[in-house]
Design an enzyme around this catalytic site. Sequence first.
Site, PDB file in Angstrom:
ATOM      1  N   GLY A   1     -47.965 -25.921  90.550  1.00  0.00           N
ATOM      2  CA  GLY A   1     -48.857 -24.855  90.893  1.00  0.00           C
ATOM      3  C   GLY A   1     -49.766 -24.131  90.145  1.00  0.00           C
ATOM      4  O   GLY A   1     -49.427 -22.999  90.351  1.00  0.00           O
ATOM      5  N   HIS A   2     -49.737 -24.207  88.908  1.00  0.00           N
ATOM      6  CA  HIS A   2     -50.184 -23.576  87.766  1.00  0.00           C
ATOM      7  C   HIS A   2     -50.540 -24.436  86.554  1.00  0.00           C
ATOM      8  O   HIS A   2     -50.638 -26.022  86.874  1.00  0.00           O
ATOM      9  CB  HIS A   2     -49.320 -22.648  87.503  1.00  0.00           C
ATOM     10  CG  HIS A   2     -48.185 -23.716  86.511  1.00  0.00           C
ATOM     11  ND1 HIS A   2     -47.014 -24.413  87.096  1.00  0.00           N
ATOM     12  CD2 HIS A   2     -48.050 -23.735  85.371  1.00  0.00           C
ATOM     13  CE1 HIS A   2     -46.132 -24.712  86.526  1.00  0.00           C
ATOM     14  NE2 HIS A   2     -46.504 -24.647  84.976  1.00  0.00           N
ATOM     15  N   ALA A   3     -51.317 -24.205  85.231  1.00  0.00           N
ATOM     16  CA  ALA A   3     -51.815 -24.894  84.723  1.00  0.00           C
ATOM     17  C   ALA A   3     -51.401 -23.773  83.076  1.00  0.00           C
ATOM     18  O   ALA A   3     -51.098 -22.808  83.355  1.00  0.00           O
ATOM     19  CB  ALA A   3     -53.422 -24.729  84.753  1.00  0.00           C
TER      20      ALA A   3
END
Length: 136
Positions: free
Chosen positions: A53-55
């Site tokens: 749930g991130h980059a």
Amino acid sequence: MSELKDYYQLITLPKITDSRGNLTFIEGNEHVPFEIKRVYYTYDIPSGAERGGHAHKELFQFLIPISGSFDVILDNGNEKTTVFLNKPDIGLLIKPGIWREINNFSAGSVVMVLASDFFYESDYIRDYEEFKSSRK
């Protein structure tokens, strides 16, 4: 904007087969295109849980299904793809600049991650709308 396929790669690792069991190894700058500076793993993942749930802005990661299986959803802001991982000798290289979510864990899954750098919170983009804005 680059195509989604430019941000990830499945890599088959060396596998030594023996009657006593298999052995797979990974060497930084040899089997993955970076020096390995950090290793972590997730396990005891509850049913229905999601990870990721991130980059990352600059970090390269290499995900390996040490045990079990799971899906990795990759998203460049325009298109998405799902990569199913279930073999401990095949890992997924994720380059910087791509949103990732991990879900659909089988019972007993262990996800090992090799990272190109130490943990820096400033390298994370944790808000999806911020991520999409940064891609324009």
